[in-house]
Scaffold this motif. Structure first.
Motif, PDB file in Angstrom:
ATOM      1  N   UNK A 167       1.048  -1.327  -0.001  1.00  0.00           N
ATOM      2  CA  UNK A 167       0.151  -0.005  -0.005  1.00  0.00           C
ATOM      3  C   UNK A 167       0.775   1.362   0.142  1.00  0.00           C
ATOM      4  N   UNK A 168       1.417   1.629  -1.123  1.00  0.00           N
ATOM      5  CA  UNK A 168       2.333   2.884  -1.187  1.00  0.00           C
ATOM      6  C   UNK A 168       1.526   4.223  -0.710  1.00  0.00           C
ATOM      7  N   UNK A 169       0.088   4.105  -0.601  1.00  0.00           N
ATOM      8  CA  UNK A 169      -0.625   5.277   0.032  1.00  0.00           C
ATOM      9  C   UNK A 169      -1.131   4.687   1.407  1.00  0.00           C
ATOM     10  N   UNK A 170      -0.584   5.131   2.451  1.00  0.00           N
ATOM     11  CA  UNK A 170      -0.890   4.699   3.702  1.00  0.00           C
ATOM     12  C   UNK A 170      -2.545   5.028   3.940  1.00  0.00           C
ATOM     13  N   UNK A 171      -3.154   5.759   3.403  1.00  0.00           N
ATOM     14  CA  UNK A 171      -4.335   6.253   3.815  1.00  0.00           C
ATOM     15  C   UNK A 171      -5.293   4.707   3.308  1.00  0.00           C
ATOM     16  N   UNK A 172      -4.846   4.221   2.535  1.00  0.00           N
ATOM     17  CA  UNK A 172      -5.724   3.365   1.859  1.00  0.00           C
ATOM     18  C   UNK A 172      -6.219   2.144   3.124  1.00  0.00           C
ATOM     19  N   UNK A 173      -5.303   2.025   3.999  1.00  0.00           N
ATOM     20  CA  UNK A 173      -5.519   1.210   5.155  1.00  0.00           C
ATOM     21  C   UNK A 173      -6.338   1.596   6.093  1.00  0.00           C
ATOM     22  N   UNK A 174      -6.466   2.988   6.272  1.00  0.00           N
ATOM     23  CA  UNK A 174      -7.316   3.730   7.088  1.00  0.00           C
ATOM     24  C   UNK A 174      -8.792   3.633   6.560  1.00  0.00           C
ATOM     25  N   UNK A 175      -8.902   3.722   5.157  1.00  0.00           N
ATOM     26  CA  UNK A 175      -9.966   3.582   4.506  1.00  0.00           C
ATOM     27  C   UNK A 175     -10.714   2.152   4.567  1.00  0.00           C
ATOM     28  N   UNK A 176      -9.894   1.151   4.565  1.00  0.00           N
ATOM     29  CA  UNK A 176     -10.113  -0.166   4.784  1.00  0.00           C
ATOM     30  C   UNK A 176     -10.667  -0.607   6.066  1.00  0.00           C
ATOM     31  N   UNK A 177     -10.085   0.126   7.004  1.00  0.00           N
ATOM     32  CA  UNK A 177     -10.437  -0.154   8.435  1.00  0.00           C
ATOM     33  C   UNK A 177     -12.105   0.556   8.567  1.00  0.00           C
TER      34      UNK A 177
END
Ligand code: NAD
Length: 288
Positions: free
Chosen positions: A245-255
């Motif tokens: 995940x080069x964009x760390x925000x993606x993990x936040x959105x998945x959560x």
């Protein structure tokens, strides 16, 4: 360690670029080109660029030969929508260069729009973004299994985890790409085969040059350079983590999606109202 991983390793070994034989589909431009340059910097022994765009691969082969004379670079023209082309690539590389260490299934196209998208366009994007992965696995996995090693890296997209307003075929095919990657990962980990899935948001390539030039809905968390995505890919492969995940925000959105699915869909409605209508008129970027 990445935020989305607790450090669980699925395989004993992880990919080591130095001295490796690597194949990259869509290797002539964008993210594929950047992965090739990153692998050369890290002293891969052979880099094979697979693409329909021979002008770009020819020029990248020259660039690699000049800047990294110890790395053998070659290009193979192939249409990755076709199983026979994929089979040809794998046979040719293994015959002429040796056993493949890492295969980057990266060629992909964007197709925007909603219910009106034609059957022909669905077939094209389905073949490239999904079936290509199956074709590579079908012809490469038996060799990896026999050798008990190999890395299989799939470029999906954050659209495969979070969807994409204004681009139904892209969202669906990238979800399928993530599903294919997950299945390959848990099925072949016992054979020591590393499977990883690259899921960026907007990356500055020919693909995001279409439309508003900022990646439309994918650009909301900012645009990164292909070199950033490539560096993150190789670094994450070393850790053994499945998701890249080069964009760390993606993990936040998945959560957010996992904790409050309806709230997530409501947020997507807002993004759809901002981009959906304009983005759906962006033409497909197929070079076929
Ligand atoms: N750029 C982004 O913002 C972004 C974000 C997430 C995921 N991705 C994914 O990254 C991958 C690479 O995209 P990119 O942004 O570098 O795009 P790009 O258009 O710059 O590069 C794609 C490459 O694939 C090649 N290609 C297209 N159709 C092909 C075919 N049938 N056979 C062989 N090669 C073919 C093209 O010639 C090109 O060299 C794609 O799978 C894309 O979906 C891109």
């Amino acid at each position: 360690m990445a935020a989305h991983s607790k450090g669980t390793k699925l395989t004993k070994n992880t990919f080591e670029p130095r001295g490796s034989i690597c194949v990259i589909t869509g290797g002539g431009n964008g993210i594929g080109k950047a992965i090739a340059l990153e692998l050369a910097k890290r002293k891969a022994s052979t880099i094979v660029l697979v693409d329909i765009d021979t002008k770009s691969t020819t020029s990248l082969v020259s660039q690699l030969q000049q800047s990294f004379p110890r790395t053998k670079a070659m290009a193979i023209k192939a249409n990755c929508c076709q199983e026979k082309d994929i089979r040809y690539v794998i046979n040719k590389v293994e015959h002429e260069c040796g056993p493949i260490d890492a295969f980057f299934v990266n060629a992909g196209i964007l197709s925007t729009g909603g219910l009106e998208v034609s059957e022909d366009e669905w077939e094209l994007i389905w073949k490239l973004n999904v079936m290509q992965i199956l074709y590579v696995a079908r012809h490469l996995m038996p060799r990896f299994v026999e050798r008990k090693r190999g890395a299989f890296v799939i470029t999906a997209s954050a659209a495969g985890l979070l969807s994409m307003p204004g681009a139904l075929p892209y969202a669906v095919t990238k979800h399928a790409a993530v599903a294919m990657a997950e299945w390959l990962a848990f099925t072949y980990a016992k054979n020591n085969i590393q499977v990883a899935c690259l899921c960026p948001q907007a990356v500055r390539t020919d693909m995001t040059a279409l439309g508003d030039g900022n990646g439309g809905p994918a650009g909301l968390d900012g645009m990164i350079e292909p070199a950033d995505a490539a560096r993150d890919t190789i670094e994450t492969l070393k850790t053994g983590s499945f998701l890249i995940l080069p964009h760390k925000q993606v993990y936040k959105h998945m959560n957010r999606k996992a904790k409050d699915y309806d709230g997530f869909l409501k947020a997507m409605m807002k993004i759809d109202s901002m981009f959906g209508e304009t983005f759906k008129n962006v033409p497909p970027n197929s070079r076929l």
